[in-house]
Scaffold this active site. Structure first.
Site, PDB file in Angstrom:
ATOM      1  N   ASP A 130       0.613  -0.999  -0.196  1.00 44.13           N
ATOM      2  CA  ASP A 130       0.116  -0.306  -0.449  1.00 44.13           C
ATOM      3  C   ASP A 130       0.235   1.262   0.101  1.00 44.13           C
ATOM      4  O   ASP A 130       0.497   2.097   0.531  1.00 44.13           O
ATOM      5  CB  ASP A 130      -0.843  -0.409   1.590  1.00 44.13           C
ATOM      6  CG  ASP A 130      -0.057  -0.114   2.284  1.00 44.13           C
ATOM      7  OD1 ASP A 130       0.665  -0.132   2.326  1.00 44.13           O
ATOM      8  OD2 ASP A 130      -0.687  -0.439   3.596  1.00 44.13           O
ATOM      9  N   GLU A 137      -1.073  -8.980  -1.580  1.00 46.98           N
ATOM     10  CA  GLU A 137      -1.231  -8.158  -0.130  1.00 46.98           C
ATOM     11  C   GLU A 137      -2.696  -7.742  -0.484  1.00 46.98           C
ATOM     12  O   GLU A 137      -2.650  -6.550  -0.155  1.00 46.98           O
ATOM     13  CB  GLU A 137      -0.292  -7.207   0.810  1.00 46.98           C
ATOM     14  CG  GLU A 137      -0.861  -7.282   2.145  1.00 46.98           C
ATOM     15  CD  GLU A 137      -0.009  -6.745   3.215  1.00 46.98           C
ATOM     16  OE1 GLU A 137       0.390  -5.568   2.834  1.00 46.98           O
ATOM     17  OE2 GLU A 137       1.051  -7.317   3.630  1.00 46.98           O
ATOM     18  N   GLU A 185      -1.774   4.881   2.845  1.00 49.35           N
ATOM     19  CA  GLU A 185      -2.122   3.822   2.524  1.00 49.35           C
ATOM     20  C   GLU A 185      -3.398   3.550   2.257  1.00 49.35           C
ATOM     21  O   GLU A 185      -3.536   2.400   0.976  1.00 49.35           O
ATOM     22  CB  GLU A 185      -1.383   2.657   3.425  1.00 49.35           C
ATOM     23  CG  GLU A 185       0.257   3.471   3.886  1.00 49.35           C
ATOM     24  CD  GLU A 185       0.107   4.762   4.622  1.00 49.35           C
ATOM     25  OE1 GLU A 185      -0.575   4.963   5.401  1.00 49.35           O
ATOM     26  OE2 GLU A 185       1.434   4.386   4.853  1.00 49.35           O
ATOM     27  N   HIS A 220       5.856   4.663  13.210  1.00 52.32           N
ATOM     28  CA  HIS A 220       6.591   5.236  11.980  1.00 52.32           C
ATOM     29  C   HIS A 220       4.912   5.492  11.316  1.00 52.32           C
ATOM     30  O   HIS A 220       5.186   6.470   9.841  1.00 52.32           O
ATOM     31  CB  HIS A 220       7.140   4.845  10.828  1.00 52.32           C
ATOM     32  CG  HIS A 220       5.998   3.506  10.286  1.00 52.32           C
ATOM     33  ND1 HIS A 220       5.711   3.896   9.390  1.00 52.32           N
ATOM     34  CD2 HIS A 220       6.685   2.425  10.421  1.00 52.32           C
ATOM     35  CE1 HIS A 220       4.636   2.577   8.778  1.00 52.32           C
ATOM     36  NE2 HIS A 220       4.899   1.909   9.730  1.00 52.32           N
ATOM     37  N   ARG A 247       2.289   8.028   9.611  1.00 52.01           N
ATOM     38  CA  ARG A 247       2.112   9.826   9.351  1.00 52.01           C
ATOM     39  C   ARG A 247       0.758  10.417   9.950  1.00 52.01           C
ATOM     40  O   ARG A 247       1.209  11.666  10.393  1.00 52.01           O
ATOM     41  CB  ARG A 247       1.967   9.831   8.108  1.00 52.01           C
ATOM     42  CG  ARG A 247       2.669   9.826   6.987  1.00 52.01           C
ATOM     43  CD  ARG A 247       2.703  10.246   5.620  1.00 52.01           C
ATOM     44  NE  ARG A 247       3.536  11.005   4.806  1.00 52.01           N
ATOM     45  CZ  ARG A 247       4.511   9.987   4.195  1.00 52.01           C
ATOM     46  NH1 ARG A 247       4.968   8.598   4.459  1.00 52.01           N
ATOM     47  NH2 ARG A 247       5.599  10.445   3.490  1.00 52.01           N
ATOM     48  N   HIS A 299      12.841   4.617  13.742  1.00 51.07           N
ATOM     49  CA  HIS A 299      12.315   4.590  11.973  1.00 51.07           C
ATOM     50  C   HIS A 299      13.410   5.445  11.445  1.00 51.07           C
ATOM     51  O   HIS A 299      13.406   6.989  11.761  1.00 51.07           O
ATOM     52  CB  HIS A 299      10.654   4.529  11.064  1.00 51.07           C
ATOM     53  CG  HIS A 299      10.830   4.668  10.132  1.00 51.07           C
ATOM     54  ND1 HIS A 299      10.843   6.086   9.193  1.00 51.07           N
ATOM     55  CD2 HIS A 299      10.420   3.455   9.655  1.00 51.07           C
ATOM     56  CE1 HIS A 299      10.527   5.167   7.930  1.00 51.07           C
ATOM     57  NE2 HIS A 299       9.505   4.383   8.499  1.00 51.07           N
TER      58      HIS A 299
END
Ligand code: UD1
Ligand code: UDP
Length: 375
Positions: free
Chosen positions: A97, A119, A133, A215, A217, A248
């Site tokens: 994604d 996926e 995503e 991580h 957003r 990250h």
């Protein structure tokens, strides 16, 4: 002979597609398989490519510091356009994604190349969480020809959106193929973990390990400040436990981690660089509890029997939540501290969440995908 280009750009795509690249490249008499990396990630991608001995046939070298989604998408489309024009593949494979997935799918669509989406069918139903995503998945579904779903629930999501049943295949998630391979490898190899005392887990002794990653957003800003403050509080509340956090490389993650956690200089909290996959699997296997907002970790931890507290409000991976080994707790300070405190102090609550199970696959997803792609 069929020519297939596998496009990937970030750490999790490489982890999840490595066994497929290796399987297809191992049959040069049946398929001409090329690996194209966009380089959306650099260091975090390269460590996975190196582990699996994958040498890209094309590297678009797209990563820039703190790149914007628009610049990355535009750059990926422009470079993939030129590459597909030259290579003229019969199929393009994408996984998951990310921006790389959407850009590669749209570009392949413009070239009328059939797309295989590995996926497929994961959904929260909320286009803003995870962002961007969820949109990347929905848009890729509209463009794809083959939909390789990890679970039956993923298939049901696609059927509801009108995807034809004959284009959907339940394969399991390829991450379990990679995880099982890694667990075997760990039996043979002594692993080093850069950043830890003695580059090893030995210093932990018989203390409990809490592993942390993050991580997303949608957690940038207040979410990450809460996560960091919660880790500091847990570090102080449980001085006999060890907290390890591979941070990250996204600057929006590193800034609050440095400012809030590193400044405290707690002796039992270790901030280390992102780990290559084998050391990270070793960390997961040794952990008592995992705090994360990662998608992949939610899939791997149940196989290892490790309880996961997910620092998000939504998940597209509800299977383990329903089974009770993963709990959604959001990214607010009080919730993180209270939920982690419960599991670190109440053995009954902990035991209920630590059953090993495999809702995401049996380790044979890649075989099923190869069979279908080559049919
Ligand atoms: C990306 C994906 C996310 C995926 C995550 C896996 C998108 C929009 N986001 O998020 O879906 O879950 O990867 O980790 O596709 N950086 C480095 N070195 C690296 C990687 C990143 O320095 O190896 C830094 C760079 O400054 C880069 C920034 O992180 O600009 C952001 O990278 P980006 O790929 O845009 O987003 P991620 O947060 O990594
Ligand atoms: N991972 C890793 N090293 C780390 C942290 C995570 O190899 O330091 C692995 C983890 O096991 C999982 C994947 O990276 O397979 C998840 O990546 P990430 O959380 O960045 O992305 P997401 O899965 O959320 O898209």
């Amino acid at each position: 002979m069929k020519k297939i280009i596998i496009v990937l750009g970030t750490r999790p795509e490489a982890i999840k597609l490595a066994p497929l690249v290796l399987a297809l490249k191992a049959m040069p008499d049946k398929v001409d398989c090329k690996l194209c990396v966009t380089g959306q990630h650099r260091q975090m991608l390269d460590s996975v490519l190196e582990l699996f001995g994958l040498i890209p046939d094309m590297d678009l070298e797209l990563m820039r510091p703190n790149q914007s989604l628009g610049t990355l998408t535009a750059g990926a489309i422009e470079k993939l356009d030129a590459y597909f024009q030259i290579e003229k593949p019969d199929a393009v494979v994408v996984q998951g994604d990310t921006t790389t997935v959407f850009a590669a799918s749209l570009t392949a669509f413009y070239h009328k190349i059939p797309i295989a989406h590995v996926e497929a069918g994961l959904r929260t139903g909320n286009m803003l969480s995870p962002w961007p995503e969820e949109a990347n998945r929905v848009l890729t579904t509209r463009l794809a020809h083959w939909h390789f779903c990890p679970t039956k629930l993923n298939r049901d999501n696609l059927l509801k959106e009108g995807v034809l049943a004959e284009q959907i295949y339940i394969t399991g998630n390829t991450v379990i193929d990679t995880l099982f391979w890694s667990l075997e490898k760990l039996k043979e190899e002594k692993i080093t973990i850069p950043g830890l005392p003695g580059e090893s887990l030995d210093f932990i002794g018989d203390r409990r390990l809490v592993l942390i990653t993050g991580h997303r957003r949608e957690n940038f800003g207040k979410g990450f400040e809460d996560i960091c403050n919660a880790i500091v509080e847990l570090g102080k509340r449980f001085p006999d436990n060890v907290f390890i956090y591979p941070v990250h490389l996204n600057p929006n993650v590193r800034e609050p981690v440095e400012r809030i956690i590193a400044n405290e200089k707690l002796e039992n909290v270790f901030l280390i660089e992102p780990q290559s996959y084998l050391p990270f699997v070793a960390l997961m296997s040794r952990s008592y509890l995992i705090l994360t907002d990662s998608g992949g970790v939610q899939e791997e931890a149940p196989s290892l029997g490790k309880p996961v507290l997910v620092m998000r409000d939504t998940t597209e991976r509800p299977e383990a939540v329903i089974a009770g080994t993963v709990k959604l707790i959001g990214a607010e300070y009080d919730n993180i501290v209270n939920e982690a405190t419960l599991l670190l102090s109440d053995e009954n609550a902990y035991r209920k969440m630590s059953q090993a199970m495999n809702p995401y696959g049996d380790g044979h997803a890649v075989e099923r995908i190869v069979d279908e792609l080559l049919r």
